[in-house]
Design a protein around this motif. Structure first.
Motif, PDB file in Angstrom:
ATOM      1  N   TRP A  31       0.742  -1.711  -0.210  1.00 49.05           N
ATOM      2  CA  TRP A  31      -0.403  -0.114  -0.018  1.00 49.05           C
ATOM      3  C   TRP A  31       0.689   1.307  -0.479  1.00 49.05           C
ATOM      4  O   TRP A  31       0.316   2.728  -0.170  1.00 49.05           O
ATOM      5  CB  TRP A  31      -0.763  -0.401   1.171  1.00 49.05           C
ATOM      6  CG  TRP A  31      -2.287   0.798   0.908  1.00 49.05           C
ATOM      7  CD1 TRP A  31      -1.848   2.178   0.931  1.00 49.05           C
ATOM      8  CD2 TRP A  31      -3.646   0.645   0.748  1.00 49.05           C
ATOM      9  NE1 TRP A  31      -3.583   2.467   0.590  1.00 49.05           N
ATOM     10  CE2 TRP A  31      -4.151   1.858   0.662  1.00 49.05           C
ATOM     11  CE3 TRP A  31      -4.478  -0.320   0.642  1.00 49.05           C
ATOM     12  CZ2 TRP A  31      -5.444   1.257   0.763  1.00 49.05           C
ATOM     13  CZ3 TRP A  31      -5.441  -0.231   0.886  1.00 49.05           C
ATOM     14  CH2 TRP A  31      -6.108   0.380   0.059  1.00 49.05           C
ATOM     15  N   MET A 100     -10.018   8.981   3.087  1.00 53.33           N
ATOM     16  CA  MET A 100     -10.295   7.821   4.123  1.00 53.33           C
ATOM     17  C   MET A 100      -9.625   7.116   4.960  1.00 53.33           C
ATOM     18  O   MET A 100      -8.160   7.503   5.154  1.00 53.33           O
ATOM     19  CB  MET A 100     -10.400   6.661   2.763  1.00 53.33           C
ATOM     20  CG  MET A 100      -9.932   5.048   2.539  1.00 53.33           C
ATOM     21  SD  MET A 100      -9.889   3.848   0.773  1.00 53.33           S
ATOM     22  CE  MET A 100      -7.997   4.705   0.963  1.00 53.33           C
ATOM     23  N   MET A 102      -6.885   3.710   6.744  1.00 59.34           N
ATOM     24  CA  MET A 102      -6.967   1.933   6.255  1.00 59.34           C
ATOM     25  C   MET A 102      -6.315   1.363   7.411  1.00 59.34           C
ATOM     26  O   MET A 102      -5.109   2.187   8.076  1.00 59.34           O
ATOM     27  CB  MET A 102      -5.513   2.264   5.082  1.00 59.34           C
ATOM     28  CG  MET A 102      -5.547   0.702   4.559  1.00 59.34           C
ATOM     29  SD  MET A 102      -4.204  -0.243   5.365  1.00 59.34           S
ATOM     30  CE  MET A 102      -2.359   0.711   5.290  1.00 59.34           C
ATOM     31  N   VAL A 116     -10.725  -0.973   5.723  1.00 57.42           N
ATOM     32  CA  VAL A 116     -11.105   0.267   4.673  1.00 57.42           C
ATOM     33  C   VAL A 116     -12.759   1.013   5.398  1.00 57.42           C
ATOM     34  O   VAL A 116     -12.983   0.690   5.121  1.00 57.42           O
ATOM     35  CB  VAL A 116     -10.901   0.446   3.137  1.00 57.42           C
ATOM     36  CG1 VAL A 116     -10.971   1.655   2.801  1.00 57.42           C
ATOM     37  CG2 VAL A 116      -9.457  -0.025   3.143  1.00 57.42           C
ATOM     38  N   GLN A 118     -14.771   5.013   5.307  1.00 60.80           N
ATOM     39  CA  GLN A 118     -14.250   6.682   4.915  1.00 60.80           C
ATOM     40  C   GLN A 118     -16.075   6.873   5.038  1.00 60.80           C
ATOM     41  O   GLN A 118     -16.395   6.383   4.781  1.00 60.80           O
ATOM     42  CB  GLN A 118     -14.544   6.348   2.934  1.00 60.80           C
ATOM     43  CG  GLN A 118     -13.576   7.729   2.755  1.00 60.80           C
ATOM     44  CD  GLN A 118     -14.040   7.581   0.646  1.00 60.80           C
ATOM     45  OE1 GLN A 118     -13.223   6.529   0.189  1.00 60.80           O
ATOM     46  NE2 GLN A 118     -14.107   9.004   0.213  1.00 60.80           N
ATOM     47  N   LYS A 130     -17.153   3.004  -2.424  1.00 66.56           N
ATOM     48  CA  LYS A 130     -16.946   1.660  -1.668  1.00 66.56           C
ATOM     49  C   LYS A 130     -16.310   0.979  -2.687  1.00 66.56           C
ATOM     50  O   LYS A 130     -16.131  -0.258  -2.497  1.00 66.56           O
ATOM     51  CB  LYS A 130     -18.580   1.630  -1.477  1.00 66.56           C
ATOM     52  CG  LYS A 130     -18.640  -0.496  -0.586  1.00 66.56           C
ATOM     53  CD  LYS A 130     -19.698  -0.090   0.156  1.00 66.56           C
ATOM     54  CE  LYS A 130     -20.313  -1.116   0.918  1.00 66.56           C
ATOM     55  NZ  LYS A 130     -21.922  -1.999   1.045  1.00 66.56           N
ATOM     56  N   SER A 133     -13.251   1.441  -3.519  1.00 64.54           N
ATOM     57  CA  SER A 133     -12.490   0.777  -2.584  1.00 64.54           C
ATOM     58  C   SER A 133     -13.116  -0.894  -3.067  1.00 64.54           C
ATOM     59  O   SER A 133     -11.114  -1.489  -2.459  1.00 64.54           O
ATOM     60  CB  SER A 133     -12.471   1.019  -0.819  1.00 64.54           C
ATOM     61  OG  SER A 133     -12.206   2.745  -0.326  1.00 64.54           O
ATOM     62  N   LEU A 136     -10.362  -2.250  -5.245  1.00 64.09           N
ATOM     63  CA  LEU A 136      -8.679  -1.457  -4.929  1.00 64.09           C
ATOM     64  C   LEU A 136      -8.159  -3.415  -3.924  1.00 64.09           C
ATOM     65  O   LEU A 136      -7.649  -3.852  -3.809  1.00 64.09           O
ATOM     66  CB  LEU A 136      -8.722  -0.659  -4.356  1.00 64.09           C
ATOM     67  CG  LEU A 136      -8.267   0.807  -4.750  1.00 64.09           C
ATOM     68  CD1 LEU A 136      -8.410   1.879  -3.387  1.00 64.09           C
ATOM     69  CD2 LEU A 136      -7.129   0.678  -4.811  1.00 64.09           C
TER      70      LEU A 136
END
Length: 150
Positions: A31, A100, A102, A116, A118, A130, A133, A136
């Motif tokens: 990350w 956001m 993490m 995660v 947000q 969403k 993410s 991701l």
């Protein structure tokens, strides 16, 4: 790997949680290292720049599922190595960045939980964020599984 999703009933917040079959340090490196991030986050090769420290900036050009490209920029609001990143994402037309968080939790030597979270201004923004993410985390999970030789 296991996954969990929640959406706050009283606002526009989402939380995604996954347990990954790798140590937290592996998740952190994926990350927070530009070369690794570009490999799993659908970023254009060579477009990712990261200065992972409080106040440091980041940028990347992302590739959408339909092949389109869009640039993203932002800054790191909070950095607790191997535990937490709070990332500000610049949003055109908005004075404040989208934020956001993490978080990593080392489960044992071979498992880490990533969460995660947000909060968005509208349900539509929340749903779009969403979805992004989730993509991701799907890319991260696949990348880390490949790196671990699974």
């Amino acid at each position: 790997m296991s996954a969990k999703e929640t959406t706050a009933a009283n606002g526009f917040t989402y939380t995604l949680s996954r347990t990954l079959d790798v140590p937290a340090a592996s998740v952190w490196r994926a990350w927070s290292t530009a070369e690794q991030y570009a490999q799993w986050a659908n970023a254009v090769a060579g477009s990712v720049e990261m200065d992972v420290q409080p106040g440091g900036s980041w940028k990347a050009t992302m590739v959408t599922p339909d092949g389109g490209q869009f640039p993203l920029t932002g800054s790191y609001l909070e950095v607790a190595e191997y535990r937490r990143l709070v990332i500000g994402m610049d949003v055109p037309g908005k004075a404040e960045p989208a934020v956001m968080a993490m978080e990593l939790d080392e489960q044992d030597d071979h498992h880490a939980q990533i969460v995660v979270t947000q909060t968005c201004d509208t349900a539509e923004e929340r749903d779009m964020a969403k979805q992004g993410s989730t993509m991701l985390l799907d890319g991260l999970s696949a990348f880390l599984a490949e790196q671990a030789g699974e």
